[in-house]
Design a protein around this motif. Structure first.
Motif, PDB file in Angstrom:
ATOM      1  N   VAL A   1       0.831  -1.203   0.000  1.00 43.98           N
ATOM      2  CA  VAL A   1       0.000   0.000   0.000  1.00 43.98           C
ATOM      3  C   VAL A   1       0.868   1.256   0.000  1.00 43.98           C
ATOM      4  O   VAL A   1       0.514   2.259  -0.626  1.00 43.98           O
ATOM      5  CB  VAL A   1      -0.955  -0.017   1.216  1.00 43.98           C
ATOM      6  N   ASP A   2       2.015   1.202   0.657  1.00 43.14           N
ATOM      7  CA  ASP A   2       2.891   2.379   0.714  1.00 43.14           C
ATOM      8  C   ASP A   2       3.468   2.764  -0.646  1.00 43.14           C
ATOM      9  O   ASP A   2       3.999   3.859  -0.791  1.00 43.14           O
ATOM     10  CB  ASP A   2       4.039   2.142   1.690  1.00 43.14           C
ATOM     11  N   ALA A   3       3.375   1.885  -1.640  1.00 47.99           N
ATOM     12  CA  ALA A   3       3.887   2.203  -2.975  1.00 47.99           C
ATOM     13  C   ALA A   3       2.837   2.899  -3.842  1.00 47.99           C
ATOM     14  O   ALA A   3       3.147   3.328  -4.959  1.00 47.99           O
ATOM     15  CB  ALA A   3       4.360   0.938  -3.666  1.00 47.99           C
ATOM     16  N   LEU A   4       1.609   3.013  -3.344  1.00 46.40           N
ATOM     17  CA  LEU A   4       0.558   3.697  -4.108  1.00 46.40           C
ATOM     18  C   LEU A   4       0.808   5.203  -4.098  1.00 46.40           C
ATOM     19  O   LEU A   4       1.516   5.710  -3.227  1.00 46.40           O
ATOM     20  CB  LEU A   4      -0.808   3.400  -3.483  1.00 46.40           C
ATOM     21  N   PRO A   5       0.208   5.939  -5.046  1.00 46.88           N
ATOM     22  CA  PRO A   5       0.320   7.404  -5.012  1.00 46.88           C
ATOM     23  C   PRO A   5      -0.215   7.941  -3.675  1.00 46.88           C
ATOM     24  O   PRO A   5      -1.152   7.379  -3.096  1.00 46.88           O
ATOM     25  CB  PRO A   5      -0.569   7.856  -6.174  1.00 46.88           C
ATOM     26  N   ARG A   6       0.374   9.026  -3.208  1.00 48.04           N
ATOM     27  CA  ARG A   6       0.100   9.547  -1.864  1.00 48.04           C
ATOM     28  C   ARG A   6      -1.395   9.730  -1.569  1.00 48.04           C
ATOM     29  O   ARG A   6      -1.874   9.315  -0.525  1.00 48.04           O
ATOM     30  CB  ARG A   6       0.831  10.867  -1.651  1.00 48.04           C
ATOM     31  N   LEU A   7      -2.161  10.318  -2.462  1.00 43.91           N
ATOM     32  CA  LEU A   7      -3.587  10.537  -2.203  1.00 43.91           C
ATOM     33  C   LEU A   7      -4.346   9.225  -2.096  1.00 43.91           C
ATOM     34  O   LEU A   7      -5.226   9.064  -1.260  1.00 43.91           O
ATOM     35  CB  LEU A   7      -4.203  11.411  -3.299  1.00 43.91           C
ATOM     36  N   LEU A   8      -4.015   8.296  -2.922  1.00 43.96           N
ATOM     37  CA  LEU A   8      -4.678   6.994  -2.897  1.00 43.96           C
ATOM     38  C   LEU A   8      -4.263   6.187  -1.667  1.00 43.96           C
ATOM     39  O   LEU A   8      -5.050   5.429  -1.099  1.00 43.96           O
ATOM     40  CB  LEU A   8      -4.343   6.231  -4.179  1.00 43.96           C
ATOM     41  N   ARG A   9      -3.043   6.391  -1.239  1.00 43.63           N
ATOM     42  CA  ARG A   9      -2.510   5.650  -0.091  1.00 43.63           C
ATOM     43  C   ARG A   9      -3.322   5.901   1.181  1.00 43.63           C
ATOM     44  O   ARG A   9      -3.613   4.983   1.929  1.00 43.63           O
ATOM     45  CB  ARG A   9      -1.065   6.099   0.130  1.00 43.63           C
ATOM     46  N   THR A  10      -3.714   7.130   1.396  1.00 43.35           N
ATOM     47  CA  THR A  10      -4.469   7.442   2.611  1.00 43.35           C
ATOM     48  C   THR A  10      -5.818   6.727   2.615  1.00 43.35           C
ATOM     49  O   THR A  10      -6.295   6.308   3.655  1.00 43.35           O
ATOM     50  CB  THR A  10      -4.677   8.961   2.761  1.00 43.35           C
ATOM     51  N   VAL A  11      -6.430   6.583   1.458  1.00 37.06           N
ATOM     52  CA  VAL A  11      -7.691   5.840   1.365  1.00 37.06           C
ATOM     53  C   VAL A  11      -7.421   4.347   1.518  1.00 37.06           C
ATOM     54  O   VAL A  11      -8.156   3.623   2.197  1.00 37.06           O
ATOM     55  CB  VAL A  11      -8.383   6.133   0.014  1.00 37.06           C
ATOM     56  N   ALA A  12      -6.369   3.877   0.901  1.00 33.43           N
ATOM     57  CA  ALA A  12      -6.082   2.443   0.892  1.00 33.43           C
ATOM     58  C   ALA A  12      -5.786   1.893   2.279  1.00 33.43           C
ATOM     59  O   ALA A  12      -6.068   0.731   2.558  1.00 33.43           O
ATOM     60  CB  ALA A  12      -4.906   2.168  -0.043  1.00 33.43           C
ATOM     61  N   TRP A  13      -5.225   2.717   3.146  1.00 34.34           N
ATOM     62  CA  TRP A  13      -4.915   2.226   4.497  1.00 34.34           C
ATOM     63  C   TRP A  13      -6.180   1.832   5.262  1.00 34.34           C
ATOM     64  O   TRP A  13      -6.124   0.995   6.147  1.00 34.34           O
ATOM     65  CB  TRP A  13      -4.164   3.289   5.289  1.00 34.34           C
ATOM     66  N   THR A  14      -7.303   2.439   4.918  1.00 37.12           N
ATOM     67  CA  THR A  14      -8.531   2.157   5.671  1.00 37.12           C
ATOM     68  C   THR A  14      -9.557   1.369   4.870  1.00 37.12           C
ATOM     69  O   THR A  14     -10.608   1.031   5.409  1.00 37.12           O
ATOM     70  CB  THR A  14      -9.178   3.473   6.124  1.00 37.12           C
ATOM     71  N   ASN A  15      -9.290   1.091   3.612  1.00 29.45           N
ATOM     72  CA  ASN A  15     -10.252   0.393   2.763  1.00 29.45           C
ATOM     73  C   ASN A  15      -9.847  -1.066   2.612  1.00 29.45           C
ATOM     74  O   ASN A  15      -8.734  -1.372   2.181  1.00 29.45           O
ATOM     75  CB  ASN A  15     -10.298   1.091   1.394  1.00 29.45           C
ATOM     76  N   ALA A  16     -10.772  -1.962   2.918  1.00 30.58           N
ATOM     77  CA  ALA A  16     -10.475  -3.408   2.871  1.00 30.58           C
ATOM     78  C   ALA A  16     -10.139  -3.886   1.468  1.00 30.58           C
ATOM     79  O   ALA A  16      -9.438  -4.886   1.306  1.00 30.58           O
ATOM     80  CB  ALA A  16     -11.655  -4.190   3.424  1.00 30.58           C
ATOM     81  N   ASP A  17     -10.617  -3.189   0.436  1.00 33.81           N
ATOM     82  CA  ASP A  17     -10.317  -3.598  -0.937  1.00 33.81           C
ATOM     83  C   ASP A  17      -8.834  -3.503  -1.267  1.00 33.81           C
ATOM     84  O   ASP A  17      -8.369  -4.095  -2.235  1.00 33.81           O
ATOM     85  CB  ASP A  17     -11.103  -2.743  -1.928  1.00 33.81           C
ATOM     86  N   TRP A  18      -8.115  -2.730  -0.490  1.00 37.72           N
ATOM     87  CA  TRP A  18      -6.674  -2.572  -0.725  1.00 37.72           C
ATOM     88  C   TRP A  18      -5.822  -3.410   0.221  1.00 37.72           C
ATOM     89  O   TRP A  18      -4.609  -3.455   0.077  1.00 37.72           O
ATOM     90  CB  TRP A  18      -6.285  -1.101  -0.581  1.00 37.72           C
ATOM     91  N   GLN A  19      -6.428  -4.042   1.175  1.00 29.91           N
ATOM     92  CA  GLN A  19      -5.677  -4.846   2.149  1.00 29.91           C
ATOM     93  C   GLN A  19      -5.542  -6.269   1.611  1.00 29.91           C
ATOM     94  O   GLN A  19      -6.162  -7.202   2.100  1.00 29.91           O
ATOM     95  CB  GLN A  19      -6.368  -4.832   3.508  1.00 29.91           C
TER      96      GLN A  19
END
Length: 180
Positions: free
Chosen positions: A150-168
């Protein structure tokens, strides 16, 4: 697509499909005097991750292999810890999916995402350590897991990805015993 549009796509996505990675098979063997690993990992990306990939967001997948010598009286001894990192990309003009091994720069393109994921999941003869570096008086524990970084995603997307199960997206750690 601008990054703000991509962020919007992620936010409105209500897909909560259960997607995960799984280690389907995991074996070790000594090839000459070298411990090597063969494995098969099944990758299933969430629809949100696929949508982001097809809209220009590169995804980084990490495969981690560890070798430890267990001790009953204290913490286990880490003998080897290796990672393989891959970048998944989609080229809209050629409509090809590209798998890039980040350490070597080796790159292959695929017509379909499934073909790319199948190739990504094939691990053959991953070298771990020479037999001469293992103590024959002890057993060792080999472990393998994989995850979307997740840390390799673009910065704006990263903040969403940390809390969204679709990215975990990750696998359970699979372990096996190795006797030198």
């Amino acid at each position: 697509m601008p990054l703000a549009g991509l962020l919007w796509l992620v936010l409105v996505s209500v897909a909560t499909e259960a997607s995960a990675f799984s280690v389907a098979s995991f074996e070790s063997r000594f090839d000459d005097q070298l411990l090597v690993v063969d494995a098969r990992i099944d990758y299933s990306l969430s629809s949100t991750a696929i949508e982001a990939l097809e809209n220009g967001v590169d995804l980084v997948i990490v495969q981690r292999l560890g070798l430890e010598r267990p001790r009953w009286w204290w913490r286990d001894v880490e003998v080897a810890d290796q990672q393989r990192r891959y970048r998944l990309a989609y080229h809209a003009i050629s409509r090809r999916y590209v798998l890039n091994r980040l350490a070597s720069g080796e790159s292959r393109s695929f017509r379909t995402l499934n073909a790319l994921l199948m190739r990504l999941g094939e691990i053959e003869a991953w070298p771990v350590i020479g037999r001469d570096r293992l103590d024959p008086a002890h057993d060792y524990r080999l472990s393998l897991d994989t995850r979307l970084e997740v840390d390799a995603l673009p910065r704006l997307l990263r903040t969403v990805a940390w809390t969204n199960a679709d990215w975990q997206l990750s696998s359970e750690t699979q372990s096996l015993e190795v006797r030198p």
